[in-house]
Design a protein around this motif. Sequence first.
Motif, short mmCIF file in Angstrom:
data_model
loop_
_atom_site.label_atom_id
_atom_site.label_comp_id
_atom_site.label_asym_id
_atom_site.label_seq_id
_atom_site.Cartn_x
_atom_site.Cartn_y
_atom_site.Cartn_z
N LEU A 196 0.83 -1.21 0.00
CA LEU A 196 0.00 0.00 0.00
C LEU A 196 0.86 1.25 0.00
O LEU A 196 0.58 2.23 -0.72
CB LEU A 196 -0.93 -0.01 1.21
N SER A 197 1.93 1.24 0.79
CA SER A 197 2.82 2.41 0.84
C SER A 197 3.53 2.62 -0.49
O SER A 197 3.74 3.76 -0.91
CB SER A 197 3.85 2.24 1.97
N ALA A 198 3.88 1.53 -1.17
CA ALA A 198 4.55 1.66 -2.46
C ALA A 198 3.61 2.27 -3.50
O ALA A 198 4.01 3.13 -4.30
CB ALA A 198 5.04 0.29 -2.94
N VAL A 199 2.35 1.84 -3.48
CA VAL A 199 1.36 2.41 -4.40
C VAL A 199 1.15 3.89 -4.09
O VAL A 199 1.08 4.74 -5.00
CB VAL A 199 0.03 1.63 -4.30
N ALA A 200 1.05 4.22 -2.81
CA ALA A 200 0.85 5.62 -2.42
C ALA A 200 2.05 6.47 -2.84
O ALA A 200 1.88 7.61 -3.30
CB ALA A 200 0.63 5.71 -0.91
N LEU A 201 3.26 5.93 -2.70
CA LEU A 201 4.45 6.67 -3.09
C LEU A 201 4.44 6.95 -4.60
O LEU A 201 4.73 8.07 -5.03
CB LEU A 201 5.71 5.88 -2.73
N ALA A 202 4.09 5.94 -5.38
CA ALA A 202 4.04 6.13 -6.83
C ALA A 202 3.02 7.21 -7.20
O ALA A 202 3.27 8.06 -8.07
CB ALA A 202 3.71 4.81 -7.53
N ALA A 203 1.87 7.19 -6.53
CA ALA A 203 0.83 8.19 -6.81
C ALA A 203 1.30 9.59 -6.45
O ALA A 203 1.10 10.55 -7.21
CB ALA A 203 -0.44 7.84 -6.06
N VAL A 204 1.93 9.72 -5.28
CA VAL A 204 2.38 11.04 -4.83
C VAL A 204 3.49 11.57 -5.73
O VAL A 204 3.50 12.76 -6.10
CB VAL A 204 2.84 10.97 -3.37
N LEU A 205 4.44 10.72 -6.10
CA LEU A 205 5.53 11.16 -6.97
C LEU A 205 4.99 11.58 -8.34
O LEU A 205 5.44 12.57 -8.92
CB LEU A 205 6.56 10.05 -7.13
#
Length: 349
Positions: A30-39
């Motif tokens: 979940l954190s990896a997906v959120a990071l990709a979205a934020v970047l």
Amino acid sequence: MGTAIVATAGAALPPAPPGPRPLWVAVWALSAVALAAVLGARAGHWLHHRDQARAHLLDPAVAPFYGCPPMALLAVGAATLAVGRDVLGEGAALAVAAVLFGAGTLLALVVAVGIPYLMVVRHRPALRDASPVWLLPLVAPMVSAAVGPSLVPYLPAGQGRAALLYGCYALFGLSLLATLTMLPLVLARLVSHGPPPLALTPALFLVLGPLGQSTTAVGRLADMAPSAVGAPYAGALSAFAVVYGVPVTGFALLWLALAAALVVRAVRRGMRFTMTWWAFTFPVGTCVTGAAGLATHTGLTAFAWLAAALFAVLVTAWAVAAWGTVRGLLGGSLPGAPGTPAPEPVRAG
């Protein structure tokens, strides 16, 4: 980063419980997906709205938040190596962690210099404007110092390992000394001007970040010292992890109690959910990993129990912040710029 630290802290609990590990893996994903979205969103903002992005850098209230992206890169990288390898395999997880560490560290150094530079030459804030948010760009190199030791065993013995270990100590010192110059301003502002506005009260938890992360850093550096520098430094660094970590953890608990009391006060006065509530997550998570490291280095069960208790606080805070965020997104109240907070009424006593 508030999500990634849940996975990293859960895996670090002494002794690490094997049962919930698939849950930590899911949180990491979940954190990896959120990071990709934020970047992606941040890149699009700079690409299509560069004037607004530059205005954010020149806004003294917004610019310090540029310390968050490097910490997000580093936090997800740490979680990838800690639990993500269960899915990716050790080789792929190592590659991802190394790339995120390199990019996060480089960006951390840029913001650690660039944001204070802007504060000096452009922002020129007054003491009454001092906020724990000012610590964000200064804490980013400390996250690098805590994450980097996990990569030491994968380097060739000799110069490579020693260079990374000592480089992480340099990042530790850079961030620690910068934080020590800024933290008195934050405390002086509280004492001389009173509590922060209600919406910013959760930001007081940000002070826990450099405290818990520095304790984590010295513990992990001590763990890797024998394979990188050997005697006599390894023994000295192990002792330093305890001599430094225990007093700092004591101060962290003091600040946690003070910040919690001010949050309770703010809730009683009508504080509503904002994105600042995510400040309850990552800083507390660093205290979990710091206490877990002290449990290993001292052998004291008390630190293991402290880590478990703080982890319970972390999970609760994450659940509340995540629920508020999802509800706000679905309800349309997020994202949106907060309005100017109304002045608090003056009350006798």
